[in-house]
Design an enzyme around this catalytic site. Structure first.
Site, mmCIF file in Angstrom:
data_model
loop_
_atom_site.group_PDB
_atom_site.id
_atom_site.type_symbol
_atom_site.label_atom_id
_atom_site.label_comp_id
_atom_site.label_asym_id
_atom_site.label_seq_id
_atom_site.Cartn_x
_atom_site.Cartn_y
_atom_site.Cartn_z
ATOM 1 N N THR A 120 0.822 -1.213 0.000
ATOM 2 C CA THR A 120 0.000 0.000 0.000
ATOM 3 C C THR A 120 0.855 1.261 0.000
ATOM 4 O OG1 THR A 120 -1.482 1.272 1.435
ATOM 5 C CG2 THR A 120 -0.101 -0.332 2.527
ATOM 6 N N ASP A 121 0.287 2.352 -0.510
ATOM 7 C CA ASP A 121 0.988 3.641 -0.443
ATOM 8 C C ASP A 121 1.088 4.160 0.986
ATOM 9 O OD1 ASP A 121 -1.702 4.294 -0.088
ATOM 10 O OD2 ASP A 121 -1.786 5.775 -1.703
ATOM 11 N N GLU A 122 0.291 3.572 1.907
ATOM 12 C CA GLU A 122 0.300 4.070 3.289
ATOM 13 C C GLU A 122 1.625 3.844 4.001
ATOM 14 O OE1 GLU A 122 -3.000 3.130 5.727
ATOM 15 O OE2 GLU A 122 -4.441 3.410 4.109
ATOM 16 N N TYR A 147 -2.018 -0.737 11.135
ATOM 17 C CA TYR A 147 -2.142 -1.399 9.820
ATOM 18 C C TYR A 147 -0.948 -1.059 8.929
ATOM 19 C CZ TYR A 147 -3.344 -1.745 4.880
ATOM 20 O OH TYR A 147 -3.283 -1.994 3.528
ATOM 21 N N LYS A 151 2.166 -3.351 7.311
ATOM 22 C CA LYS A 151 2.412 -3.497 5.862
ATOM 23 C C LYS A 151 3.854 -3.057 5.543
ATOM 24 C CE LYS A 151 0.021 -4.651 2.994
ATOM 25 N NZ LYS A 151 -0.328 -5.999 2.458
ATOM 26 N N ARG A 270 -10.786 9.912 12.750
ATOM 27 C CA ARG A 270 -9.940 8.734 13.030
ATOM 28 C C ARG A 270 -8.665 9.221 13.734
ATOM 29 N NH1 ARG A 270 -8.267 5.568 7.679
ATOM 30 N NH2 ARG A 270 -10.224 4.497 8.032
ATOM 31 N N GLY A 272 -4.956 9.840 14.432
ATOM 32 C CA GLY A 272 -3.767 9.732 13.567
ATOM 33 C C GLY A 272 -4.085 9.756 12.076
HETATM 34 P P1 NAD Z 1 -9.748 -7.360 2.214
HETATM 35 O O1 NAD Z 1 -9.773 -7.108 3.679
HETATM 36 O O2 NAD Z 1 -10.972 -7.074 1.406
HETATM 37 O O3 NAD Z 1 -9.372 -8.896 1.936
HETATM 38 C C1 NAD Z 1 -8.375 -9.561 2.653
HETATM 39 C C2 NAD Z 1 -8.538 -11.052 2.387
HETATM 40 O O4 NAD Z 1 -7.476 -11.749 3.051
HETATM 41 C C3 NAD Z 1 -9.858 -11.635 2.922
HETATM 42 O O5 NAD Z 1 -10.439 -12.493 1.964
HETATM 43 C C4 NAD Z 1 -9.424 -12.425 4.152
HETATM 44 O O6 NAD Z 1 -10.266 -13.543 4.436
HETATM 45 C C5 NAD Z 1 -8.023 -12.866 3.748
HETATM 46 N N1 NAD Z 1 -7.172 -13.140 4.906
HETATM 47 C C6 NAD Z 1 -6.978 -12.360 6.012
HETATM 48 N N2 NAD Z 1 -6.124 -12.960 6.860
HETATM 49 C C7 NAD Z 1 -5.752 -14.136 6.286
HETATM 50 C C8 NAD Z 1 -4.873 -15.195 6.661
HETATM 51 N N3 NAD Z 1 -4.215 -15.158 7.829
HETATM 52 N N4 NAD Z 1 -4.729 -16.237 5.825
HETATM 53 C C9 NAD Z 1 -5.402 -16.295 4.647
HETATM 54 N N5 NAD Z 1 -6.255 -15.330 4.239
HETATM 55 C C10 NAD Z 1 -6.419 -14.263 5.047
HETATM 56 O O7 NAD Z 1 -8.491 -6.560 1.673
HETATM 57 P P2 NAD Z 1 -8.292 -5.776 0.284
HETATM 58 O O8 NAD Z 1 -8.794 -4.406 0.433
HETATM 59 O O9 NAD Z 1 -8.747 -6.636 -0.822
HETATM 60 O O10 NAD Z 1 -6.680 -5.695 0.266
HETATM 61 C C11 NAD Z 1 -5.920 -6.743 -0.281
HETATM 62 C C12 NAD Z 1 -4.455 -6.380 -0.228
HETATM 63 O O11 NAD Z 1 -4.233 -5.173 -0.933
HETATM 64 C C13 NAD Z 1 -3.927 -6.147 1.193
HETATM 65 O O12 NAD Z 1 -2.622 -6.668 1.268
HETATM 66 C C14 NAD Z 1 -3.902 -4.624 1.314
HETATM 67 O O13 NAD Z 1 -2.895 -4.216 2.224
HETATM 68 C C15 NAD Z 1 -3.556 -4.232 -0.107
HETATM 69 N N6 NAD Z 1 -4.026 -2.903 -0.549
HETATM 70 C C16 NAD Z 1 -5.324 -2.556 -0.402
HETATM 71 C C17 NAD Z 1 -5.754 -1.333 -0.908
HETATM 72 C C18 NAD Z 1 -7.207 -0.912 -0.803
HETATM 73 O O14 NAD Z 1 -7.534 0.210 -1.190
HETATM 74 N N7 NAD Z 1 -8.113 -1.738 -0.319
HETATM 75 C C19 NAD Z 1 -4.846 -0.472 -1.536
HETATM 76 C C20 NAD Z 1 -3.498 -0.872 -1.644
HETATM 77 C C21 NAD Z 1 -3.096 -2.101 -1.166
HETATM 78 O O1 DAU Z 2 -4.130 3.854 0.503
HETATM 79 C C1 DAU Z 2 -4.350 2.475 0.413
HETATM 80 C C2 DAU Z 2 -5.171 2.017 1.600
HETATM 81 O O2 DAU Z 2 -6.500 2.462 1.361
HETATM 82 C C3 DAU Z 2 -5.136 0.511 1.807
HETATM 83 O O3 DAU Z 2 -3.840 0.132 2.163
HETATM 84 C C4 DAU Z 2 -6.117 0.076 2.907
HETATM 85 O O4 DAU Z 2 -6.156 -1.339 2.984
HETATM 86 C C5 DAU Z 2 -7.492 0.597 2.545
HETATM 87 O O5 DAU Z 2 -8.417 0.278 3.581
HETATM 88 C C6 DAU Z 2 -7.444 2.117 2.342
HETATM 89 O O6 DAU Z 2 -7.145 2.780 3.591
HETATM 90 P P1 DAU Z 2 -7.930 4.108 4.025
HETATM 91 O O7 DAU Z 2 -7.830 4.238 5.490
HETATM 92 O O8 DAU Z 2 -7.523 5.258 3.176
HETATM 93 O O9 DAU Z 2 -9.426 3.667 3.547
HETATM 94 P P2 DAU Z 2 -10.856 3.833 4.216
HETATM 95 O O10 DAU Z 2 -11.825 3.302 3.205
HETATM 96 O O11 DAU Z 2 -10.928 3.286 5.575
HETATM 97 O O12 DAU Z 2 -11.019 5.400 4.316
HETATM 98 C C7 DAU Z 2 -10.841 6.265 3.185
HETATM 99 C C8 DAU Z 2 -10.941 7.710 3.682
HETATM 100 O O13 DAU Z 2 -12.294 7.963 4.103
HETATM 101 C C9 DAU Z 2 -10.074 8.010 4.877
HETATM 102 O O14 DAU Z 2 -9.638 9.365 4.779
HETATM 103 C C10 DAU Z 2 -11.019 7.864 6.074
HETATM 104 C C11 DAU Z 2 -12.319 8.346 5.491
HETATM 105 N N1 DAU Z 2 -13.565 7.762 6.032
HETATM 106 C C12 DAU Z 2 -13.649 6.397 6.142
HETATM 107 C C13 DAU Z 2 -14.813 5.811 6.583
HETATM 108 C C14 DAU Z 2 -14.939 4.298 6.715
HETATM 109 C C15 DAU Z 2 -14.644 8.580 6.340
HETATM 110 O O15 DAU Z 2 -14.581 9.828 6.213
HETATM 111 N N2 DAU Z 2 -15.803 7.998 6.754
HETATM 112 C C16 DAU Z 2 -15.943 6.640 6.901
HETATM 113 O O16 DAU Z 2 -17.040 6.198 7.287
#
Ligand code: NAD
Ligand code: DAU
Length: 331
Positions: A120-122, A147, A151, A270, A272
C-alpha cells in the site's frame, strides 16, 4: 502459469482472480482464511477447470509448503486491511501481515517460487494538502497506523528475503481502490450502502482528507503486468492520478443516488488520520507500458454505485454488524 493467490476471497484479490481468468491462460488457486473480510460468494461462477479454492491460513507453514510446491507463482494479497480495526485491536494485523508474510517468504525461499507482494501507499505516511509532491519508489517509509506499520514491516521482510536469500520477488504499493466486492466497512461502499438504506454518509473530521483513487480492475492489470514482466527485486508504485477529497467523493455519491449534496454527517475523526496520499506511477508506466483503463473516476464510481444497488444480497449480511462496530467507536 499456475498462480496461487492469497486473500483471493477479499475485495482486490477476487477482482484480480476474475481479471487473470478473463485476460490470460493462467490457472488460479485461492488460499483464503475467510475472515470477516473474505467472502466465498465473491468467487462464485468461476470456471472449475482453471480455478480452485483452499480455505486456510497463510501462517500455517505445512499447508503453505504443500501449496507452494504445486504452483509456479504466488501473488500475496492476504492481509488484515482496515485502519480503523487496527486501532481497535492490532494483534491480528501482526499475526497475518507480519507472521503470515514471513511464513510465505520461507516457503518461497525453499521452493524458489516467483513471489509478488501486494502493498500500500500508506507505508510512506502522508503528505500536506498543498504539497505538490507525490510518493515515488524513493520516498522514505513513515507509516502512521498499526495497519500501515505492519504493511511496511512486511515490505521490508520481502526486501530482506530478496537480498539475503535470493527470493524472486517484486513488490507493488498501490493507492486506494474502489469497485465491486469491497467490504461495507470501507469508505465508498459504506456511504453508498448507507444512502441505499436511507441513512446519511459519515465523514470523519472535516472531510478534507485526500485519497488517490484507482479502480480495482486497474490495480489488477498492473499486478498481472508486474508478475509477467517486472524486474525481480524491484518495487513499483501503482496509481491512476485519482486524487479527491472525501467530501467531494461523498457529494458525488449523494448526487448519483438522487440526494441533496449536503445530506451527510461529520463524525469523530480517526486518530492519527493520514491527511493525503498521492502516487507517482511513472516508473510502472515507463518500464512496463502500463496505463489505467478507468481514467474517469466519476464514471467508475457511478458503475460502482450501480453494482451495490444491484447486489444487496452480497453486502446486506455484513451491514448491520459493521455499523454496530462503528457506532461503538462514535463513527
Ligand atoms: P480485504 O480485507 O478485502 O481482503 C483480505 C482477504 O485476506 C480476505 O479475503 C481475508 O479472508 C483474507 N485473509 C486475512 N487474513 C488471512 C490469513 N491469515 N490467511 C489467509 N487469508 C487471510 O483486503 P483488500 O482491500 O482486498 O486488500 C488486499 C491487499 O491489498 C492487502 O494486502 C492490502 O494491504 C492491499 N491494498 C489494499 C488497498 C485498498 O484500497 N483496499 C490499496 C493498496 C493495497
Ligand atoms: O491507501 C491504500 C489504503 O487504502 C489501503 O492500504 C487500505 O487497505 C485501505 O483500507 C485504504 O485505507 P484508508 O484508510 O484510506 O481507507 P478507508 O476506506 O478506511 O477510508 C478512506 C478515507 O475515508 C479516509 O480518509 C477515512 C475516510 N472515512 C472512512 C470511513 C470508513 C470517512 O470519512 N468515513 C468513513 O465512514
Amino acid at each position: 502459469m499456475k498462480i496461487l493467490v492469497t486473500g483471493g476471497a477479499g475485495f482486490i484479490g477476487s477482482n484480480f482472480v476474475r481479471h487473470v481468468l478473463a485476460e490470460s491462460d493462467h490457472t488460479v488457486t485461492v488460499l483464503d482464511k475467510l475472515t470477516y473480510a473474505g467472502n466465498r460468494a465473491s468467487l462464485d461462477g468461476l470456471p472449475e477447470d482453471r480455478f480452485s479454492f483452499v480455505r486456510g491460513d497463510i501462517a500455517d507453514a505445512d499447508l503453505v509448503d504443500g501449496l507452494f510446491s504445486a504452483h509456479d507463482a504466488v501473488v500475496h494479497f492476504a492481509a488484515e486491511s482496515h485502519n480503523d480495526n487496527s486501532l481497535d485491536d492490532p494483534r491480528p494485523f501482526l499475526e497475518t501481515n507480519i507472521i503470515g508474510t514471513y511464513t510465505l517468504l520461507e516457503a518461497a525461499r525453499r521452493h524458489d517460487t516467483r513471489f509478488h507482494h501486494i502493498s500500500t501507499d500508506e507505508v510512506y505516511g502522508d503528505l500536506e494538502l498543498d504539497d505538490p509532491a507525490r510518493f515515488t519508489e524513493q520516498t522514505p517509509y513513515n507509516p502512521s497506523s498499526p495497519y500501515s506499520s505492519t504493511k511496511a514491516g512486511s515490505d521490508l521482510l520481502v526486501r530482506a528475503w530478496v537480498r539475503s536469500f535470493g527470493v524472486q520477488a517484486t513488490i507493488s504499493n498501490c493507492s486506494n481502490n474502489y469497485g465491486p466486492y469491497q467490504h461495507v466497512e470501507k469508505f465508498i461502499p459504506r456511504q453508498i450502502t448507507n444512502v441505499l438504506r436511507g441513512a446519511r454518509p459519515k465523514l470523519y473530521g472535516s472531510g478534507e482528507n485526500v485519497r488517490d483513487w484507482i479502480h480495482a480492475d486497474d490495480h489488477s492489470s498492473a499486478v498481472l503486468r508486474i508478475l509477467e514482466r517486472g524486474r525481480l527485486g524491484e518495487t513499483y508504485l501503482i496509481g491512476a492520478d485519482g486524487e479527491r477529497n472525501n467530501k467531494d467523493v461523498v457529494e458525488l455519491i449523494l448526487q448519483g443516488l438522487g440526494q441533496p449534496a449536503d445530506a451527510y454527517d461529520l463524525v469523530t475523526d480517526r486518530p492519527g488520520h493520514d491527511l493525503r496520499y498521492a502516487i507517482d506511477s511513472s516508473k510502472l508506466r515507463r518500464e512496463l507500458g502500463w496505463s489505467p483503463r478507468f481514467a474517469d473516476f466519476a464514471a467508475g464510481l457511478s458503475d460502482t454505485i450501480a453494482w451495490y444497488r444491484d447486489n444487496e444480497a452480497w453486502w446486506a449480511p455484513q451491514k448491520d454488524a459493521t455499523e454496530a462496530r462503528y457506532l461503538e467507536q462514535g463513527q
